[in-house]
Design a protein around this motif. Structure first.
Motif, PDB file in Angstrom:
ATOM      1  N   ASP A   1      -6.371  10.066  -7.177  1.00  0.00           N
ATOM      2  CA  ASP A   1      -7.343  10.976  -7.786  1.00  0.00           C
ATOM      3  C   ASP A   1      -8.399  10.195  -8.568  1.00  0.00           C
ATOM      4  OD1 ASP A   1      -5.812  13.048  -6.807  1.00  0.00           O
ATOM      5  OD2 ASP A   1      -4.804  13.452  -8.710  1.00  0.00           O
ATOM      6  N   MET A   2      -7.947   9.159  -9.269  1.00  0.00           N
ATOM      7  CA  MET A   2      -8.872   8.334 -10.046  1.00  0.00           C
ATOM      8  C   MET A   2      -9.833   7.583  -9.131  1.00  0.00           C
ATOM      9  SD  MET A   2      -6.340   6.756 -12.986  1.00  0.00           S
ATOM     10  CE  MET A   2      -5.492   7.810 -14.173  1.00  0.00           C
ATOM     11  N   VAL A   3      -9.302   7.081  -8.021  1.00  0.00           N
ATOM     12  CA  VAL A   3     -10.146   6.354  -7.058  1.00  0.00           C
ATOM     13  C   VAL A   3     -11.232   7.274  -6.509  1.00  0.00           C
ATOM     14  CG1 VAL A   3     -10.171   5.231  -4.793  1.00  0.00           C
ATOM     15  CG2 VAL A   3      -8.356   4.683  -6.437  1.00  0.00           C
ATOM     16  N   LYS A   4     -10.852   8.510  -6.175  1.00  0.00           N
ATOM     17  CA  LYS A   4     -11.824   9.466  -5.648  1.00  0.00           C
ATOM     18  C   LYS A   4     -12.929   9.759  -6.661  1.00  0.00           C
ATOM     19  CE  LYS A   4      -8.542  11.817  -2.582  1.00  0.00           C
ATOM     20  NZ  LYS A   4      -7.743  13.064  -2.360  1.00  0.00           N
ATOM     21  N   ARG A   5     -12.564   9.854  -7.936  1.00  0.00           N
ATOM     22  CA  ARG A   5     -13.542  10.154  -8.976  1.00  0.00           C
ATOM     23  C   ARG A   5     -14.339   8.928  -9.398  1.00  0.00           C
ATOM     24  NH1 ARG A   5      -9.307  11.980 -11.811  1.00  0.00           N
ATOM     25  NH2 ARG A   5      -9.851  10.620 -13.545  1.00  0.00           N
ATOM     26  N   GLY A   6     -13.742   7.756  -9.180  1.00  0.00           N
ATOM     27  CA  GLY A   6     -14.396   6.523  -9.620  1.00  0.00           C
ATOM     28  C   GLY A   6     -14.265   6.293 -11.112  1.00  0.00           C
TER      29      GLY A   6
END
Length: 265
Positions: A129-134
């Motif tokens: 989820d963090m990767v998707k949000r950056g």
């Protein structure tokens, strides 16, 4: 992650000790707090304290981090109630006492299940989820016993599981940075926590507690609030490592000097 206000923090092992102390300090920063642990009574008591510390929202949730299905449920509940997690603190930990040869299969599986699998289970669910949000930050609670495994004996699986947590944090950090996510690994030494009461939370599937009489080791134990202060500062500064006991630097150097000497032989 310099600005914490209004963001969501998930703290495993959040009902007592370092987890609770950290929750209290993050609440004072204005974060929404999710406390995860295995006992609802302790969670509710902790949640009352965290609300009083100023958190705009506190969500206590029962979760066994050693069980991936339980962590999946945790992820679903948090996503529904609060949205994405901005700060993931993989803090849940247990230990046993006794010589290696006295440890049974269930003892190894339980400690590895909480300390190592519990960490990787949370990373599997919340890191994407963090990767998707950056954006986002992950804190991994390590241990001086895992950094210098011959410093403290009688903790069998715990030392090697924590060493693996250190390796995981160090390996993840450069990759995560490329996605705008920070990773901080905390080297914790003697702290006033309930970890020696770990067996009270041992699931039945791991068998009966390991009953071994071990002499209590004398050590300087700091309040969990001191550890929490260092962690909050580490998150804000995006520190790769946080160490709780500066007085152990020389002992750590001695251990690594012994390893480095092997390259000269």
């Amino acid at each position: 992650m310099k600005d914490l206000k209004g963001k969501v923090a998930l703290i495993t092992g959040g009902a007592t000790g370092i987890g609770l102390a950290l929750a209290l300090q993050l609440a004072a920063e204005g974060m929404k707090i999710v406390l995860a642990s295995t006992n609802m009574d302790r969670l509710e008591a902790a949640a009352t304290q965290v609300r009083s510390a100023g958190s705009p929202e506190v969500l206590p949730l029962v979760c066994d981090v050693s069980d991936l299905a339980s962590v999946k449920d945790l992820h679903a509940e948090i996503t529904k109630a609060l949205g994405a997690v901005d700060l993931l603190v993989c803090n849940a930990g247990v230990t046993t006492s006794g010589d290696f040869h006295l440890h049974r299969e269930g003892d190894w599986k339980w400690v590895y299940g909480v300390v190592l699998d519990g960490t990787t289970n949370c990373i599997q669910l919340f890191y994407p989820d963090m990767v998707k949000r950056g954006s986002g930050h992950i804190v991994l609670t390590g241990s001086q016993a895992g950094l210098v495994p011959n410093w403290v004996t009688q903790h069998g699986p715990y030392t090697s599981a924590k060493a693996a947590v250190h390796a995981l944090g160090s390996a993840m950090r450069p990759e995560a940075a490329g996605h705008g996510v920070g990773v901080t690994t905390v080297i914790v030494a003697g702290t006033q926590t309930d970890i020696m009461k770990s067996e009270r939370s041992r699931p039945e599937r791991f068998g009966e507690p390991l009953a071994v009489e071990v002499k209590k080791r004398e050590a300087r134990r700091i309040p969990p609030s001191e550890v929490a202060e260092k962690i909050v500062r580490g998150v804000k500064e995006d520190a790769a490592w946080v160490a709780t006991h500066p007085d152990l630097k020389d002992r750590t150097k001695q251990y690594f000097d012994e390893i480095l000497a092997a390259y000269d032989r």
